[in-house]
Scaffold this active site. Sequence first.
Site, short mmCIF file in Angstrom:
data_model
loop_
_atom_site.label_atom_id
_atom_site.label_comp_id
_atom_site.label_asym_id
_atom_site.label_seq_id
_atom_site.Cartn_x
_atom_site.Cartn_y
_atom_site.Cartn_z
N HIS A 1 -8.54 3.26 -19.25
CA HIS A 1 -7.94 2.19 -18.42
C HIS A 1 -7.97 0.84 -19.14
O HIS A 1 -7.92 -0.21 -18.49
CB HIS A 1 -8.68 2.00 -17.08
CG HIS A 1 -8.56 3.13 -16.11
ND1 HIS A 1 -9.60 3.53 -15.30
CD2 HIS A 1 -7.52 3.94 -15.81
CE1 HIS A 1 -9.21 4.54 -14.55
NE2 HIS A 1 -7.95 4.82 -14.84
N GLY B 1 -8.56 3.48 -8.68
CA GLY B 1 -7.41 4.30 -8.29
C GLY B 1 -7.91 5.72 -8.13
O GLY B 1 -9.11 5.94 -7.90
N LYS C 1 6.57 8.94 -16.63
CA LYS C 1 7.00 7.72 -15.93
C LYS C 1 7.68 6.83 -16.96
O LYS C 1 7.25 6.79 -18.12
CB LYS C 1 5.79 6.97 -15.38
CG LYS C 1 5.15 7.62 -14.18
CD LYS C 1 4.07 6.70 -13.62
CE LYS C 1 3.07 7.47 -12.81
NZ LYS C 1 1.73 6.93 -12.82
N ARG D 1 -12.95 13.46 -9.30
CA ARG D 1 -13.88 13.62 -10.42
C ARG D 1 -15.29 13.19 -10.01
O ARG D 1 -15.45 12.22 -9.27
CB ARG D 1 -13.43 12.77 -11.62
CG ARG D 1 -12.14 13.24 -12.20
CD ARG D 1 -11.69 12.33 -13.33
NE ARG D 1 -10.28 12.03 -13.18
CZ ARG D 1 -9.65 11.02 -13.78
NH1 ARG D 1 -10.32 10.20 -14.55
NH2 ARG D 1 -8.37 10.82 -13.59
N GLU E 1 0.16 -2.18 -15.80
CA GLU E 1 -0.04 -1.61 -17.13
C GLU E 1 1.27 -1.58 -17.91
O GLU E 1 1.29 -1.80 -19.12
CB GLU E 1 -0.63 -0.20 -17.01
CG GLU E 1 -2.07 -0.26 -16.54
CD GLU E 1 -2.61 1.09 -16.06
OE1 GLU E 1 -3.26 1.75 -16.86
OE2 GLU E 1 -2.38 1.44 -14.90
N ARG F 1 2.56 4.84 -23.83
CA ARG F 1 1.15 4.84 -23.42
C ARG F 1 0.50 6.05 -24.07
O ARG F 1 0.97 7.18 -23.89
CB ARG F 1 1.04 4.93 -21.90
CG ARG F 1 -0.39 4.99 -21.48
CD ARG F 1 -0.54 5.24 -20.02
NE ARG F 1 -1.95 5.33 -19.71
CZ ARG F 1 -2.42 5.99 -18.69
NH1 ARG F 1 -1.61 6.60 -17.86
NH2 ARG F 1 -3.71 6.05 -18.48
P1 ADP Z 1 -3.65 6.52 -10.01
O1 ADP Z 1 -2.68 5.55 -10.71
O2 ADP Z 1 -4.97 6.65 -10.68
O3 ADP Z 1 -3.02 7.82 -9.64
P2 ADP Z 1 -3.53 4.57 -7.85
O4 ADP Z 1 -3.92 3.32 -8.56
O5 ADP Z 1 -2.11 4.71 -7.45
O6 ADP Z 1 -4.02 5.86 -8.61
O7 ADP Z 1 -4.44 4.66 -6.53
C1 ADP Z 1 -4.38 5.72 -5.66
C2 ADP Z 1 -5.42 5.54 -4.59
O8 ADP Z 1 -5.18 4.34 -3.85
C3 ADP Z 1 -5.44 6.67 -3.56
O9 ADP Z 1 -6.76 7.13 -3.36
C4 ADP Z 1 -4.96 5.99 -2.31
O10 ADP Z 1 -5.53 6.53 -1.18
C5 ADP Z 1 -5.45 4.57 -2.50
N1 ADP Z 1 -4.74 3.67 -1.59
C6 ADP Z 1 -3.45 3.31 -1.62
N2 ADP Z 1 -3.16 2.51 -0.55
C7 ADP Z 1 -4.30 2.39 0.17
C8 ADP Z 1 -4.66 1.71 1.39
N3 ADP Z 1 -3.78 1.00 2.07
N4 ADP Z 1 -5.94 1.82 1.81
C9 ADP Z 1 -6.84 2.56 1.14
N5 ADP Z 1 -6.56 3.21 -0.03
C10 ADP Z 1 -5.31 3.13 -0.49
#
Ligand code: ADP
Length: 401
Positions: A180, A210, A14, A241, A384, A91
Amino acid sequence: MKILIINCGSSSLKYQLIEMDYIKVICKGLVERIGLDASTLAHEDSRGYKQNIKAKIENHKDAINIVLNTLVDDDIGVIKNLNEIFAVGHRVVHGGEKYSESVVIDEEVLNHLEEYIKLAPIHNPPNIIGIRACRVLMKDTPMVAVFDTAFHQTMPEVAYIYPIEYDLYEKYKIRKYGFHGTSHKYVSQKLSEILCRDIKELKIVSCHLGNGASITAIKNGKSIDTSMGFTPLAGIAMGTRSGNIDPSISTFLIEECGYTVEEANESLNKKSGVLGISGVSSDFRDIEKAASEGNKRAQLALDIFHYRIRGQIAAYAAQMGGVDAIIFTAGIGENSIKTRKACLEGLEFLGVEIDNNRNNIRGKISEISSYNSKVKVYVIPTNEELMIAKETLEVSNISCF
Ligand code: ADP
């Protein structure tokens, strides 16, 4: 001053180019399926112009090449020359015990990062390849490493030493590191700005929820404990996990269930958490939908997720001798109204009172506790990339003068 942020994951990269003079994202993008077939680069500039580029991207070096070429491309580029980039912030997942702050990268730092591959075998190698490739193509540009682990280096021994043979810590550095860190640091600093209170006076529990999820206790601006551990597998239950489980389960899987070491690892990292319990998905939108339609295992997965978060918040309140504020951030923390409500149910004894109307928001800075709540509860979207950019500017500026 323009800062480029590079975040190399195991098969992705990214990036964001940020103009720090007025904190504006000039462009951002994602390279996916590195080393696989059908790799792509999705690039987007600040005007919302999007471009999807298909290319053969065999490794992170190729990925860096294509990203840098895109930045200066005659048609879709956003700068004329790479020299316009003041510094690059990388990062880096693991900085071991050595790095408690971001650092300008030189050969010595790279050697240390190589050493820490044994602590982060999936994450550090792509980070290092990305840094090396950038150093070749941008010889005179300062490169800064911003570590996921650095913020947690303030944890006291009682929090980071595991109750196992002490030699294992001395010889192999087996201890809690936490992850994190950039996100927990960003949202806690943001909270102190919002409350107009010195962070040194605050006791905060920060919940980064997340796909990977961790909770951190931040006292006087410093991380004093965090739920992830030696690796990001520890702590609360996550998307795929397991989080904390009886450690004997890993050996049981191998000795009694016929798993190989790799299969046991794969099971706990990729097939557990809310996906493992529900059998539905690791995505909370799917699980919440299934639960609302009466799927019992989906409901159980959510209940376990909430139960563990609630317990961790209360445990950290105890370790800090109280809590002034709780923060929810990352995909689930910022967007799941139900999760935030459910995690806080039962914490009234600490002085937490949620306001259902205020909680009815997604993805923006908001106080969600009631006017009378002793403990302030906030949703603060994490950033971040911005935190990495700020640290990169700060550290590279210092090293330039
Ligand atoms: P990472 O960066 O660790 O990949 P994110 O911070 O993008 O993860 O979070 C992803 C998570 O957020 C997923 O489990 C997704 O389902 C959840 N998520 C995103 N939008 C919503 C929502 N409107 N309601 C519930 N969960 C959500």
